[in-house]
Write a protein that holds these residues in place. Structure first.
Motif, PDB file in Angstrom:
ATOM      1  N   ASP A   1       0.803  -1.222   0.000  1.00 61.95           N
ATOM      2  CA  ASP A   1       0.000   0.000   0.000  1.00 61.95           C
ATOM      3  C   ASP A   1       0.838   1.275   0.000  1.00 61.95           C
ATOM      4  N   ILE A   2       2.144   1.130  -0.111  1.00 61.04           N
ATOM      5  CA  ILE A   2       3.049   2.281  -0.152  1.00 61.04           C
ATOM      6  C   ILE A   2       3.640   2.352  -1.557  1.00 61.04           C
ATOM      7  N   ASN A   3       3.662   3.537  -2.126  1.00 54.97           N
ATOM      8  CA  ASN A   3       4.088   3.692  -3.513  1.00 54.97           C
ATOM      9  C   ASN A   3       5.571   3.934  -3.723  1.00 54.97           C
ATOM     10  N   SER A   4       6.254   4.465  -2.723  1.00 55.63           N
ATOM     11  CA  SER A   4       7.639   4.859  -2.989  1.00 55.63           C
ATOM     12  C   SER A   4       8.474   4.900  -1.727  1.00 55.63           C
ATOM     13  N   GLY A   5       9.758   5.060  -1.957  1.00 51.21           N
ATOM     14  CA  GLY A   5      10.724   5.188  -0.880  1.00 51.21           C
ATOM     15  C   GLY A   5      11.984   5.820  -1.426  1.00 51.21           C
ATOM     16  N   MET A   6      13.046   5.707  -0.681  1.00 47.16           N
ATOM     17  CA  MET A   6      14.340   6.258  -1.079  1.00 47.16           C
ATOM     18  C   MET A   6      15.294   5.091  -1.325  1.00 47.16           C
ATOM     19  N   LEU A   7      15.904   5.057  -2.519  1.00 44.11           N
ATOM     20  CA  LEU A   7      16.738   3.938  -2.943  1.00 44.11           C
ATOM     21  C   LEU A   7      18.150   4.404  -3.236  1.00 44.11           C
ATOM     22  N   GLY A   8      19.120   3.571  -2.892  1.00 45.66           N
ATOM     23  CA  GLY A   8      20.510   3.852  -3.230  1.00 45.66           C
ATOM     24  C   GLY A   8      21.388   2.651  -2.977  1.00 45.66           C
ATOM     25  N   VAL A   9      22.577   2.697  -3.551  1.00 51.20           N
ATOM     26  CA  VAL A   9      23.569   1.655  -3.274  1.00 51.20           C
ATOM     27  C   VAL A   9      24.318   2.059  -2.012  1.00 51.20           C
ATOM     28  N   THR A  10      24.759   1.071  -1.254  1.00 46.58           N
ATOM     29  CA  THR A  10      25.353   1.381   0.054  1.00 46.58           C
ATOM     30  C   THR A  10      26.718   2.064  -0.069  1.00 46.58           C
ATOM     31  N   SER A  11      27.358   1.964  -1.220  1.00 52.26           N
ATOM     32  CA  SER A  11      28.657   2.623  -1.395  1.00 52.26           C
ATOM     33  C   SER A  11      28.519   4.126  -1.641  1.00 52.26           C
ATOM     34  N   ASP A  12      27.295   4.616  -1.833  1.00 47.05           N
ATOM     35  CA  ASP A  12      27.035   6.034  -2.085  1.00 47.05           C
ATOM     36  C   ASP A  12      25.947   6.492  -1.121  1.00 47.05           C
ATOM     37  N   PRO A  13      26.227   7.481  -0.269  1.00 48.55           N
ATOM     38  CA  PRO A  13      25.248   7.881   0.741  1.00 48.55           C
ATOM     39  C   PRO A  13      24.009   8.584   0.183  1.00 48.55           C
TER      40      PRO A  13
ATOM     41  N   VAL B   1      25.175   0.058 -10.944  1.00 47.29           N
ATOM     42  CA  VAL B   1      25.054  -1.401 -11.007  1.00 47.29           C
ATOM     43  C   VAL B   1      25.321  -1.936 -12.419  1.00 47.29           C
ATOM     44  N   ALA B   2      25.863  -1.087 -13.280  1.00 48.48           N
ATOM     45  CA  ALA B   2      26.121  -1.490 -14.668  1.00 48.48           C
ATOM     46  C   ALA B   2      27.117  -2.636 -14.772  1.00 48.48           C
ATOM     47  N   GLN B   3      28.037  -2.730 -13.835  1.00 44.49           N
ATOM     48  CA  GLN B   3      29.047  -3.783 -13.864  1.00 44.49           C
ATOM     49  C   GLN B   3      28.670  -5.004 -13.038  1.00 44.49           C
ATOM     50  N   GLY B   4      27.474  -4.986 -12.462  1.00 40.92           N
ATOM     51  CA  GLY B   4      27.005  -6.110 -11.662  1.00 40.92           C
ATOM     52  C   GLY B   4      26.264  -5.643 -10.423  1.00 40.92           C
ATOM     53  N   ALA B   5      25.622  -6.584  -9.775  1.00 41.37           N
ATOM     54  CA  ALA B   5      24.804  -6.283  -8.589  1.00 41.37           C
ATOM     55  C   ALA B   5      25.640  -5.629  -7.498  1.00 41.37           C
ATOM     56  N   GLN B   6      24.996  -4.718  -6.782  1.00 42.72           N
ATOM     57  CA  GLN B   6      25.635  -4.003  -5.680  1.00 42.72           C
ATOM     58  C   GLN B   6      24.714  -4.032  -4.457  1.00 42.72           C
ATOM     59  N   PRO B   7      25.307  -4.064  -3.255  1.00 46.70           N
ATOM     60  CA  PRO B   7      24.480  -3.948  -2.052  1.00 46.70           C
ATOM     61  C   PRO B   7      23.740  -2.610  -2.077  1.00 46.70           C
TER      62      PRO B   7
ATOM     63  N   GLY C   1      19.316  -5.242   0.229  1.00 50.48           N
ATOM     64  CA  GLY C   1      19.342  -6.276  -0.794  1.00 50.48           C
ATOM     65  C   GLY C   1      20.428  -6.025  -1.812  1.00 50.48           C
ATOM     66  N   GLN C   2      20.371  -6.782  -2.891  1.00 51.88           N
ATOM     67  CA  GLN C   2      21.318  -6.658  -3.999  1.00 51.88           C
ATOM     68  C   GLN C   2      20.574  -6.036  -5.177  1.00 51.88           C
ATOM     69  N   LEU C   3      21.047  -4.867  -5.622  1.00 53.68           N
ATOM     70  CA  LEU C   3      20.423  -4.150  -6.720  1.00 53.68           C
ATOM     71  C   LEU C   3      21.140  -4.479  -8.020  1.00 53.68           C
ATOM     72  N   SER C   4      20.371  -4.775  -9.055  1.00 45.51           N
ATOM     73  CA  SER C   4      20.969  -5.107 -10.350  1.00 45.51           C
ATOM     74  C   SER C   4      20.083  -4.605 -11.483  1.00 45.51           C
ATOM     75  N   LEU C   5      20.679  -4.505 -12.665  1.00 47.61           N
ATOM     76  CA  LEU C   5      19.921  -4.199 -13.878  1.00 47.61           C
ATOM     77  C   LEU C   5      19.156  -5.441 -14.284  1.00 47.61           C
ATOM     78  N   SER C   6      18.019  -5.253 -14.935  1.00 46.30           N
ATOM     79  CA  SER C   6      17.260  -6.383 -15.447  1.00 46.30           C
ATOM     80  C   SER C   6      16.787  -6.056 -16.853  1.00 46.30           C
ATOM     81  N   ASP C   7      16.852  -7.063 -17.716  1.00 46.00           N
ATOM     82  CA  ASP C   7      16.322  -6.901 -19.075  1.00 46.00           C
ATOM     83  C   ASP C   7      15.077  -7.767 -19.266  1.00 46.00           C
ATOM     84  N   ASN C   8      14.369  -8.032 -18.173  1.00 45.31           N
ATOM     85  CA  ASN C   8      13.173  -8.872 -18.189  1.00 45.31           C
ATOM     86  C   ASN C   8      11.998  -8.087 -18.800  1.00 45.31           C
ATOM     87  N   ALA C   9      11.815  -8.233 -20.115  1.00 41.02           N
ATOM     88  CA  ALA C   9      10.775  -7.488 -20.834  1.00 41.02           C
ATOM     89  C   ALA C   9       9.379  -7.847 -20.347  1.00 41.02           C
ATOM     90  N   ALA C  10       9.147  -9.099 -20.020  1.00 37.38           N
ATOM     91  CA  ALA C  10       7.827  -9.521 -19.543  1.00 37.38           C
ATOM     92  C   ALA C  10       7.501  -8.842 -18.211  1.00 37.38           C
TER      93      ALA C  10
END
Length: 157
Positions: free
Chosen positions: A14-26, A56-62, A80-89
């Motif tokens: 029921d929540i639409n959004s939050g704040m996202l980032g990789v842990t190596s960048d504050p 995350v272009a070079q691979g998944a990041q915390p 979690g682990q953030l990564s790019l996805s090419d899952n068109a479906a």
């Protein structure tokens, strides 16, 4: 007894959004999330070339996703682990009017990039929401007791 896992996912739905980032960048940025409870994944639609996509272009990041919604009574720090996805479906499944407003050519825009956050753990504060908060504060003023602000727990995915 509260089923914390169910409580977390139900309120997150029921929540639409939050704040996202990789842990190596504050720096965290606001992002709409799409929850996939069965897979233990949060999905995000962004543009290629954004700081998040590049990180995350070079691979998944915390990564970390922080949600805070007093109305739903959920405050959480989700890892979690953030990564790019090419899952068109999956992109087709998630695509909506909100996402399309960010891309000139809609779903077919070559700049559309799907991100996948595979959850590992979360620290959660679940309250009764705004009305309960006001009640607990008023009750504490009358009784002198500390207000009951709900549950605080951790989840592992």
């Amino acid at each position: 007894m509260t089923d914390h896992n169910h409580q977390f996912w139900s309120r997150l739905d029921d929540i639409n959004s939050g704040m996202l980032g990789v842990t190596s960048d504050p720096r965290l940025v606001p992002m709409s999330h799409y929850a996939d409870r069965k897979a233990g994944v949060l999905w995000f639609i962004t543009a290629k070339g954004t700081d998040l996509a590049n990180s995350v272009a070079q691979g998944a990041q915390p990564a970390i996703h922080v949600v805070s919604d007093g109305g739903q009574g959920l405050y959480a720090r989700i890892h979690g682990q953030l990564s790019l996805s090419d899952n068109a479906a999956k992109l087709d499944e998630l695509w909506n009017a909100v996402a399309s407003s960010w891309f000139e050519d809609g779903r077919q825009d070559p700049d559309v990039q799907l991100l996948r956050l595979d959850l590992t753990e979360a620290e959660v504060w679940a309250t009764g929401g705004k009305v309960s908060f006001l009640y607990q504060i008023a009750k504490s003023k009358i009784t002198g007791d500390k207000p009951d602000m709900g549950d605080h727990y951790s989840l592992t995915f």
